[in-house]
Design an enzyme around this catalytic site. Sequence first.
Site, short mmCIF file in Angstrom:
data_model
loop_
_atom_site.label_atom_id
_atom_site.label_comp_id
_atom_site.label_asym_id
_atom_site.label_seq_id
_atom_site.Cartn_x
_atom_site.Cartn_y
_atom_site.Cartn_z
N LYS A 52 0.90 -0.86 -0.12
CA LYS A 52 0.22 -0.16 0.32
C LYS A 52 0.43 1.26 -0.33
O LYS A 52 0.76 1.96 -0.76
CB LYS A 52 -0.81 0.36 1.02
CG LYS A 52 -2.11 -1.19 0.74
CD LYS A 52 -2.87 -1.96 2.42
CE LYS A 52 -3.78 -3.02 1.56
NZ LYS A 52 -4.87 -2.98 2.90
N GLN A 108 -5.29 -1.91 8.95
CA GLN A 108 -4.98 -2.86 8.74
C GLN A 108 -5.59 -4.41 9.23
O GLN A 108 -5.38 -3.89 10.54
CB GLN A 108 -4.09 -3.31 7.86
CG GLN A 108 -3.23 -5.25 7.81
CD GLN A 108 -3.50 -4.60 5.81
OE1 GLN A 108 -3.86 -3.98 5.24
NE2 GLN A 108 -4.10 -5.64 6.01
N ASP A 152 -11.66 2.14 2.87
CA ASP A 152 -11.99 0.46 2.40
C ASP A 152 -13.24 0.72 2.03
O ASP A 152 -13.74 -0.37 2.31
CB ASP A 152 -11.19 0.17 4.15
CG ASP A 152 -10.24 -0.76 3.87
OD1 ASP A 152 -9.91 -1.19 2.04
OD2 ASP A 152 -9.61 -0.57 4.77
#
Length: 285
Positions: A53, A97, A120
């Site tokens: 990322k 995460q 997300d």
Amino acid sequence: MSAVKMDGKALSAKVRGSILAETEKLKAQGITPGLAVIIVGNDPASEIYVRNKEKACVECGFYSEKYALPEETTEEQLLGLIAQLNESPQISGILCQMPVPKHISEQAVIDAIDPRKDVDAFHPVNVGKIMVGNFDFVPCTPAGVMELLEEYKIDPKGKECVVIGRSNIVGKPMSMLLLHKHGTVTICHSRTKDLAEVCRRADILVAAVGKAGFVTPDMVKEGAVVIDVGINRNAEGKVCGDVDAAVLDKASFMTPVPGGAGPMTITMLMKNTLKAAKVQRGISE
Ligand code: NAD
């Protein structure tokens, strides 16, 4: 006949190129998209994802911040950091995460992220918007699948679409996106009866199960489009999807693993971050 392999790596590079071009235009107006990535603990798979990322942020010209927190971080400390990032003008998107250590509530983390920075698209506000069909952010894996379908001119309209898996991050949003594109969608899961029979109806079959070789040729209609979202390791430790390689001879299009749906996921995260930077400043296009 062997299926056309849908090249997620190539499409991903193309989309990242267009994100970089847009970022440069934004930078000329004094706006730099910024992504904050939080990782708690030292799960090796999560560390790889986070590294990828960060790399993608560089490729897209973004500003990024990484917070690597120790395993014993408390929920309160993590939520405190998120609150701080919610207020930071340099940060357009925040990602924590998953999974987080067991003593931290995943839902509390998701709920704490400002929906406008939830790149997300896991926050209930964004989940609701996806349901309604009026959304800024799309969960990254299903969004990547939709881009792949578009790239290969596969229109779900009127087609039988079968999604195997009903998770909040893949199966459910995948189904909604196909529905918004006018597919006739069936969601299958571990309690579905006659799974093979349901799958054989599919013009577009999406596998998001997490079991190597789960989808076998007898479950696939001749000429179907098969999207393999699974990321597993086979007996030799090699990365593989949910779909048996023999399905290639039956499908018209298929995503390889690795190199299909996987590379698109992080690219869609970048797309959501760019969108967040624009939306936060009232730029619509
Ligand atoms: P999950 O474990 O949350 O969900 C798996 C789903 O499969 C469940 O809904 C379950 O009902 C269904 N299932 C399990 N056994 C079944 C059976 N026998 N018959 C029918 N359905 C069954 O997993 P997830 O987070 O949705 O991920 C699915 C797969 O996709 C995993 O391999 C994961 O690694 C991969 N994944 C890939 C990406 C990517 O970037 N490409 C992103 C997220 C997840």
